[in-house]
Design a protein around this motif. Structure first.
Motif, PDB file in Angstrom:
ATOM      1  N   GLN A 279       0.983  -1.175   0.058  1.00 24.44           N
ATOM      2  CA  GLN A 279       0.155  -0.081   0.046  1.00 24.44           C
ATOM      3  C   GLN A 279       0.858   1.147  -0.004  1.00 24.44           C
ATOM      4  N   LEU A 280       1.958   1.236   0.701  1.00 26.08           N
ATOM      5  CA  LEU A 280       2.851   2.389   0.914  1.00 26.08           C
ATOM      6  C   LEU A 280       3.432   2.806  -0.539  1.00 26.08           C
ATOM      7  N   MET A 281       3.965   1.665  -1.255  1.00 32.71           N
ATOM      8  CA  MET A 281       4.544   1.678  -2.421  1.00 32.71           C
ATOM      9  C   MET A 281       3.790   2.456  -3.212  1.00 32.71           C
ATOM     10  N   GLY A 282       2.467   1.876  -3.236  1.00 36.76           N
ATOM     11  CA  GLY A 282       1.411   2.427  -4.257  1.00 36.76           C
ATOM     12  C   GLY A 282       1.245   4.007  -4.072  1.00 36.76           C
ATOM     13  N   LEU A 283       1.556   4.526  -2.996  1.00 38.89           N
ATOM     14  CA  LEU A 283       1.398   6.016  -2.481  1.00 38.89           C
ATOM     15  C   LEU A 283       2.530   6.724  -2.664  1.00 38.89           C
ATOM     16  N   GLY A 284       3.548   6.230  -3.381  1.00 39.23           N
ATOM     17  CA  GLY A 284       4.806   6.830  -3.929  1.00 39.23           C
ATOM     18  C   GLY A 284       5.870   6.764  -2.861  1.00 39.23           C
ATOM     19  N   PHE A 285       5.733   5.746  -1.810  1.00 38.08           N
ATOM     20  CA  PHE A 285       6.936   5.431  -0.654  1.00 38.08           C
ATOM     21  C   PHE A 285       7.900   4.722  -1.164  1.00 38.08           C
ATOM     22  N   SER A 286       9.160   5.131  -0.847  1.00 39.53           N
ATOM     23  CA  SER A 286      10.258   3.887  -1.014  1.00 39.53           C
ATOM     24  C   SER A 286      10.274   3.171   0.418  1.00 39.53           C
ATOM     25  N   VAL A 287      10.227   1.955   0.300  1.00 40.15           N
ATOM     26  CA  VAL A 287      10.156   1.096   1.736  1.00 40.15           C
ATOM     27  C   VAL A 287      11.241   0.286   1.596  1.00 40.15           C
ATOM     28  N   LEU A 288      12.144   0.132   2.596  1.00 44.41           N
ATOM     29  CA  LEU A 288      13.113  -0.618   2.899  1.00 44.41           C
ATOM     30  C   LEU A 288      12.747  -2.074   3.209  1.00 44.41           C
ATOM     31  N   PRO A 289      13.471  -3.141   2.769  1.00 49.82           N
ATOM     32  CA  PRO A 289      12.952  -4.584   3.109  1.00 49.82           C
ATOM     33  C   PRO A 289      13.221  -4.897   4.585  1.00 49.82           C
ATOM     34  N   SER A 290      12.105  -5.108   5.065  1.00 46.72           N
ATOM     35  CA  SER A 290      12.072  -5.256   6.577  1.00 46.72           C
ATOM     36  C   SER A 290      11.728  -6.759   6.977  1.00 46.72           C
ATOM     37  N   LYS A 291      12.636  -7.194   8.037  1.00 46.84           N
ATOM     38  CA  LYS A 291      12.368  -8.408   8.638  1.00 46.84           C
ATOM     39  C   LYS A 291      11.727  -8.140  10.211  1.00 46.84           C
ATOM     40  N   ALA A 292      11.445  -6.974  10.463  1.00 44.40           N
ATOM     41  CA  ALA A 292      10.953  -6.410  11.680  1.00 44.40           C
ATOM     42  C   ALA A 292       9.456  -6.133  11.857  1.00 44.40           C
ATOM     43  N   ASN A 293       9.166  -5.603  13.040  1.00 43.80           N
ATOM     44  CA  ASN A 293       7.550  -5.384  12.987  1.00 43.80           C
ATOM     45  C   ASN A 293       7.468  -3.614  12.863  1.00 43.80           C
ATOM     46  N   PHE A 294       8.191  -3.191  11.854  1.00 47.53           N
ATOM     47  CA  PHE A 294       8.110  -1.820  11.373  1.00 47.53           C
ATOM     48  C   PHE A 294       8.736  -1.787  10.030  1.00 47.53           C
ATOM     49  N   LEU A 295       8.381  -0.429   9.512  1.00 49.58           N
ATOM     50  CA  LEU A 295       8.777  -0.183   8.246  1.00 49.58           C
ATOM     51  C   LEU A 295       9.551   1.023   8.151  1.00 49.58           C
ATOM     52  N   PHE A 296      10.689   1.009   7.329  1.00 51.22           N
ATOM     53  CA  PHE A 296      11.415   2.650   7.354  1.00 51.22           C
ATOM     54  C   PHE A 296      11.071   2.999   6.012  1.00 51.22           C
ATOM     55  N   VAL A 297      10.472   4.054   5.807  1.00 51.57           N
ATOM     56  CA  VAL A 297       9.931   4.626   4.661  1.00 51.57           C
ATOM     57  C   VAL A 297      10.231   6.076   4.301  1.00 51.57           C
ATOM     58  N   MET A 298      10.388   6.190   2.967  1.00 49.60           N
ATOM     59  CA  MET A 298      10.580   7.640   2.641  1.00 49.60           C
ATOM     60  C   MET A 298       9.738   8.133   1.552  1.00 49.60           C
TER      61      MET A 298
END
Length: 352
Positions: A279-298
């Motif tokens: 969903q975030l990528m569809g909104l224009g965010f870059s999303v780092l590949p996460s293996k945690a319970n959070f996302l790091f996005v720009m």
């Protein structure tokens, strides 16, 4: 009144935790708490220990909890150290194992408590830069050092190293203590615990705060060779011989033993993480590949701090870091499916 302070603390800059406001109705996606409640077995265990025995000190060794952790990993109680949250365990590890003539090494973008501990204990350190994609390169750490500390998955990026990469690091640094901070490992990364018997210089630190939904009980633990554990116990017993109370010991043991609930809720978090990523990528965010319970996005167009501010106006909290290299990013904890849907709806209104 700071003329009464000890000289050694005047230059300390404490770690700043995520905001914890007492406001009803907030969706808290800023402190990486588990969105699901603890196991029902935990609540039952807490009720059982709410009795007259609270007048007595708890078991200073936490033997029952140590045994549950040891059995989970096929180890012995002597391989387990308990602390009041993984932050305390980390603090003891810095004090007991990482103060040497040479500087210790950890990434330039990682958990903010590491440099705080170094300042507190007078430990020299070097920041090893992550690459342009925020990846750790193991070979960058193959140099003279006083120890190595790696969060895996890393925080705040969520990116994880494989167990085979960690094995290479341990093989090439046999005389250095290597601390692997696995606060978020249960959400899809590979744990290094299986390497403990092969590498006496490896210390793995975990917590029940995240994957077992017990941030409020403050229980962390370390797993390692008995020589490393002995050093941690010396520091602990010079500081506080009873770090875990009866509730923490009983609740954590129940959580460790309820494997089915643990696996179910972890998978729910992972499923929401994957949905939210799309969903975030569809909104224009870059999303780092996460293996945690959070996302790091720009976001490609809108500033991170502005997005954070506008989400807060909608009673949604996310974490912003003003530090170099990451000031364009937001860290978003994974909530329930409903909370993630609410976040996406709000972002659709914000992102124009």
């Amino acid at each position: 009144m700071n003329e009464l302070w000890s000289d050694c603390i005047r230059s300390l800059a404490p770690y700043t935790p995520g905001e914890q406001p007492s406001i009803a109705g907030l969706i808290k996606l800023n402190t990486n708490e588990n969105p699901y409640p603890p196991s029902p077995a935990v609540l039952s265990a807490l009720q059982r220990v709410a009795n007259a025995d609270l007048r007595l000190y708890p078991d200073p060794e936490g033997c029952a909890l140590k045994q549950a952790i040891a059995e989970m990993y096929g180890l012995r109680q002597a391989n387990i150290f308990l602390g009041n949250g993984s932050d305390e365990v980390l603090a003891h590890a810095f004090h007991a194992l990482l103060k040497h003539e040479r500087p210790i090494l950890f990434p330039d973008v990682t958990y903010g408590f590491y440099p705080v501990y170094c300042a507190l204990y007078g430990i020299e350190f070097e920041n090893i830069p992550l690459d342009d994609e925020f990846q750790v390169h193991i070979m960058d750490y193959i140099r003279p050092n006083g120890g190595i500390v790696l969060a895996n998955p890393n925080a705040p990026t969520g990116i994880a190293l494989s167990r085979s990469q960690l094995r290479v690091l341990l093989e090439k640094c046999p005389t250095s203590v290597v601390v692997i901070d696995e606060a978020y490992v249960d959400f899809g990364a590979e744990s290094a615990v299986s390497l403990v018997n092969d590498f006496p210089n490896l210390l793995v630190i975990q917590t029940v705060s995240k994957s077992r939904a017990l941030a409020g009980l403050r229980v962390g633990f370390a797993i390692g060779n008995t020589d490393l554990i002995d050093a941690l116990n010396i520091v602990k017993d010079c500081f506080n011989s009873y770090p875990l109370d009866r509730f923490a010991l009983a609740g954590a043991e129940a959580a460790i033993c309820d494997l089915s609930y643990f696996e179910t809720t972890c998978q729910q978090v992972v499923d929401s993480r994957e949905w939210l990523t799309i969903q975030l990528m569809g909104l224009g965010f870059s999303v780092l590949p996460s293996k945690a319970n959070f996302l790091f996005v720009m976001h490609k167009l809108q500033p991170a701090q502005e997005i954070q501010h506008r989400l807060r106006q909608r009673n949604i909290l996310v974490r912003y870091f003003p530090e170099p290299r990451i000031s364009d990013f937001l860290r978003i904890s994974i909530g329930t499916a409903k909370q993630c849907e609410t976040l996406v709806h709000a972002l659709r209104e914000i992102i124009v």
